[in-house]
Design an enzyme around this catalytic site. Sequence first.
Site, mmCIF file in Angstrom:
data_model
loop_
_atom_site.group_PDB
_atom_site.id
_atom_site.type_symbol
_atom_site.label_atom_id
_atom_site.label_comp_id
_atom_site.label_asym_id
_atom_site.label_seq_id
_atom_site.Cartn_x
_atom_site.Cartn_y
_atom_site.Cartn_z
ATOM 1 N N GLU A 1 0.852 -1.183 0.000
ATOM 2 C CA GLU A 1 0.000 0.000 0.000
ATOM 3 C C GLU A 1 0.888 1.234 0.000
ATOM 4 O OE1 GLU A 1 -3.625 2.226 2.458
ATOM 5 O OE2 GLU A 1 -2.792 0.340 3.213
ATOM 6 N N ASP B 1 4.803 5.185 3.560
ATOM 7 C CA ASP B 1 4.459 6.600 3.638
ATOM 8 C C ASP B 1 5.685 7.357 4.142
ATOM 9 O OD1 ASP B 1 2.988 9.126 4.004
ATOM 10 O OD2 ASP B 1 1.195 7.868 3.961
ATOM 11 N N ASP C 1 10.711 6.414 -0.098
ATOM 12 C CA ASP C 1 10.243 6.529 -1.475
ATOM 13 C C ASP C 1 9.830 5.164 -2.011
ATOM 14 O OD1 ASP C 1 9.911 7.005 -4.199
ATOM 15 O OD2 ASP C 1 11.643 8.329 -4.341
ATOM 16 N N ASP D 1 -2.206 12.008 -3.739
ATOM 17 C CA ASP D 1 -2.242 13.442 -4.026
ATOM 18 C C ASP D 1 -2.655 13.633 -5.489
ATOM 19 O OD1 ASP D 1 -1.712 16.162 -4.478
ATOM 20 O OD2 ASP D 1 -0.081 16.157 -3.014
ATOM 21 N N LYS E 1 -3.303 21.040 -10.258
ATOM 22 C CA LYS E 1 -2.877 22.016 -11.257
ATOM 23 C C LYS E 1 -2.261 21.310 -12.463
ATOM 24 C CE LYS E 1 -2.040 25.697 -7.882
ATOM 25 N NZ LYS E 1 -1.041 26.626 -7.290
ATOM 26 N N ASP F 1 -11.057 10.612 -4.912
ATOM 27 C CA ASP F 1 -12.263 11.433 -4.944
ATOM 28 C C ASP F 1 -12.066 12.631 -5.874
ATOM 29 O OD1 ASP F 1 -10.459 12.838 -3.395
ATOM 30 O OD2 ASP F 1 -11.970 13.571 -1.975
ATOM 31 N N THR G 1 -13.193 5.539 5.093
ATOM 32 C CA THR G 1 -12.400 6.308 6.040
ATOM 33 C C THR G 1 -13.101 7.611 6.414
ATOM 34 O OG1 THR G 1 -11.205 7.520 4.322
ATOM 35 C CG2 THR G 1 -10.299 5.391 4.992
ATOM 36 N N ARG G 2 -12.652 8.219 7.487
ATOM 37 C CA ARG G 2 -13.196 9.499 7.918
ATOM 38 C C ARG G 2 -13.015 10.548 6.837
ATOM 39 N NH1 ARG G 2 -10.491 11.838 13.196
ATOM 40 N NH2 ARG G 2 -8.708 11.603 11.793
ATOM 41 N N GLU H 1 -12.763 10.053 3.617
ATOM 42 C CA GLU H 1 -13.668 9.756 2.514
ATOM 43 C C GLU H 1 -15.108 10.141 2.872
ATOM 44 O OE1 GLU H 1 -14.964 5.943 -0.300
ATOM 45 O OE2 GLU H 1 -13.501 5.710 1.308
#
Length: 272
Positions: A98, A123, A150, A173, A177, A209, A246-247, A249
């Site tokens: 993950e 992460d 990484d 992320d 832009k 999302d 999740t919270r 989401e």
Amino acid sequence: MNTPEVPRPAPGGEHHPGESVRHTRAKGEPRFPDGPKADPAGSHFERRIRSFQPRRSRVTAGQADALQRLWSRWGLDIDGHAVDLGELFGNDGPVVLEIGFGMGEATAQMAAADPDTNLLAVDVHTPGQGNLLNLADRAGTDNVRVANGDAIILLREMLKPDSLAGLRVFFPDPWPKKRHHKRRLIQPEFLSLAATRLRPGATVHCATDWEPYAEQMLDVLTAHPDFENTQADGGFAPRPAFRPLTRFEGQGLDKGHVVNDLLFRRVQHGDR
């Protein structure tokens, strides 16, 4: 220079759970002596566009305690050295990678619900690393390992071919832009690298999302020769029951955001 904030005992030696206080470290002193390294692979020397941006934020006393106590057992610094997944987890069960787990709530829930599957969660957010370790410890699960650094280096340098049973990328992320779209993780080059580490039949599961990113993910995955859509109509998938809501989401859904899941399968050439 900004002074990093790390937990320290309250007066009298007592810890107040969830409290963060300012502590001045000597120059060169590691933030967590027994925890994750600040830059395990010296990766800032690589001239490569990054899909992530390290964030500095407060670490609570509970998170710091988990990092100090559990990192040597459940943590992995992504330093470029090959890793034996069987040795890392202490078993030969399937391993799902993950990338980007936030504060780790969903990861901890998925690990507890499927103890026969090993989760390698990557992460760069220190509070999230500590929180996931803390959640796993409190739940009594031992099938989670937290990797710091990484994910590209992990995939490229440290994992063996066909060593992963799945890949999960939830709410990466979106880099909204246009000039930053090149930083998005789900790109053809990333998928080609991931395909070398995913065994045939392994599932790539993405969720976002951000609808423009969802459309790009669908286009890129559909066009890639190493993956096929698990949905007969070639579109998005319903949220699988194993992926917790999740919270973060839930807050997005309350605001009218549309969440899209993508489920693709790693194929061998000639299987289609």
